[in-house]
Design a protein around this motif. Structure first.
Motif, PDB file in Angstrom:
ATOM      1  N   ASP A  71       0.834  -1.211   0.000  1.00  0.00           N
ATOM      2  CA  ASP A  71       0.000   0.000   0.000  1.00  0.00           C
ATOM      3  C   ASP A  71       0.866   1.258   0.000  1.00  0.00           C
ATOM      4  O   ASP A  71       0.574   2.238  -0.704  1.00  0.00           O
ATOM      5  CB  ASP A  71      -0.922   0.007   1.216  1.00  0.00           C
ATOM      6  N   THR A  72       1.959   1.218   0.805  1.00  0.00           N
ATOM      7  CA  THR A  72       2.858   2.377   0.868  1.00  0.00           C
ATOM      8  C   THR A  72       3.520   2.614  -0.483  1.00  0.00           C
ATOM      9  O   THR A  72       3.612   3.759  -0.969  1.00  0.00           O
ATOM     10  CB  THR A  72       3.930   2.158   1.950  1.00  0.00           C
ATOM     11  N   THR A  73       3.990   1.520  -1.105  1.00  0.00           N
ATOM     12  CA  THR A  73       4.629   1.637  -2.423  1.00  0.00           C
ATOM     13  C   THR A  73       3.641   2.152  -3.464  1.00  0.00           C
ATOM     14  O   THR A  73       3.962   3.032  -4.273  1.00  0.00           O
ATOM     15  CB  THR A  73       5.188   0.274  -2.857  1.00  0.00           C
ATOM     16  N   GLN A  75       0.927   3.887  -2.873  1.00  0.00           N
ATOM     17  CA  GLN A  75       0.601   5.276  -2.585  1.00  0.00           C
ATOM     18  C   GLN A  75       1.708   6.207  -3.042  1.00  0.00           C
ATOM     19  O   GLN A  75       1.459   7.287  -3.603  1.00  0.00           O
ATOM     20  CB  GLN A  75       0.368   5.455  -1.081  1.00  0.00           C
TER      21      GLN A  75
END
Length: 300
Positions: A71-73, A75
């Protein structure tokens, strides 16, 4: 912590009541007479379940961490894409603004007003460019004859309106319409104009100076200059108009040159000494002409 390679959900609880585990069950029941086979099976199953729960919790935590990283990547990638798109949009907007600035603008018009009864003669683009740059330009361009010459030149299209030429603009070199650099081959020097031509031309020039944002101080000084010449006593003398025209031609050139050197003066102040020199110059030319006629009687 080492990564868990296998999903515990894929593991099934062994059949602790089956023949594979008989030896283990018998050993426990023999060692502990209070334990039944069912008790042993239940203990084995509970121990396996407890270990599975631990592995399952670790697997779920690992999956959650992986998903959070994804999710971080995602985003970050989305944010970067949004940033780049914003940059592209900003560049496109800036290019559009620049294009809009360069796009020709069509002014509005008064839908209740028709054309006037007369159309003022228009000087050439060469003369107007000179005025726009606060440079000296001959009065002839603002006479009826000069404006007629400009109209004839435009009608003949000897120079393409879209043609461009290199020109020095202040400290830079740029492209300007070629027509704005073309002096007329029919131009007449100021001192060779008629008095009637000067009167027409100076009024036209003053109007265009005001339209091209010349400072009021400069326009007023020139207007006073020409008025002073129009009412100057020298005009009542023989060849008076030629004398005053000669003075006007020389002084106006000097005025422009001094302005460029930041040493300007008030042109409206008539210098009597220079006026006398202009008179002497005209009379010398008259005497030379008369002498030439005397030397060549066939010309008389």
């Amino acid at each position: 912590m080492a990564r868990i390679a296998r999903n515990p959900d894929l593991d099934l609880c062994p059949d602790f009541a089956g023949p594979i585990f008989r030896t283990a069950r018998d050993a426990i029941t023999t060692a502990d007479p209070n334990k039944t086979t069912d008790n042993v099976v239940a203990d084995f199953t509970a121990a396996w379940q407890a270990d599975w729960d631990i592995q399952k919790a670790a697997w779920d935590a690992q999956e959650a961490a992986d998903q959070a990283a994804r999710d971080t990547t995602a985003q970050a990638a989305s944010d970067e894409a949004a940033r780049k798109q914003a940059e592209l949009d900003a560049e496109a907007a800036a290019e559009k603004r620049e294009a809009d600035k360069k796009k020709p603008k069509l002014n509005d018009f008064d839908s209740t007003k028709g054309v006037g009864d007369s159309i003022a003669p228009r000087p050439s683009s060469f003369a107007l460019r000179k005025l726009e740059r606060f440079e000296y330009v001959e009065l002839w361009y603002f006479t009826r004859e000069g404006c007629t010459d400009a109209a004839a030149s435009a009608a003949s299209k000897t120079i393409n309106e879209d043609a461009l030429a290199l020109a020095k603009l202040d400290d830079f070199v740029g492209l300007r319409p070629a027509a704005s650099f073309s002096a007329s081959k029919n131009v007449v020097k100021d001192n060779d104009l008629s008095w009637e031509q000067l009167l027409f031309a100076k009024n036209s020039m003053l109007e265009h100076m005001a339209a091209l944002s010349w400072p009021d101080k400069h326009v007023s000084s020139l207007a006073d200059f020409w008025y002073s010449l129009e009412t100057h006593p020298s005009r009542s003398l023989l060849h008076g108009d030629r004398i005053v025209l000669t003075y006007q031609a020389e002084v106006r050139i000097e005025w422009h040159e001094r302005l460029k050197g930041n040493k300007g003066f008030n042109i409206a102040f008539i210098n009597d000494n220079l006026m006398r020199r202009a008179s002497d110059k005209i009379w010398d030319s008259v005497r030379d002409a008369v002498s030439s006629l005397h030397r060549s009687p066939s010309l008389i």
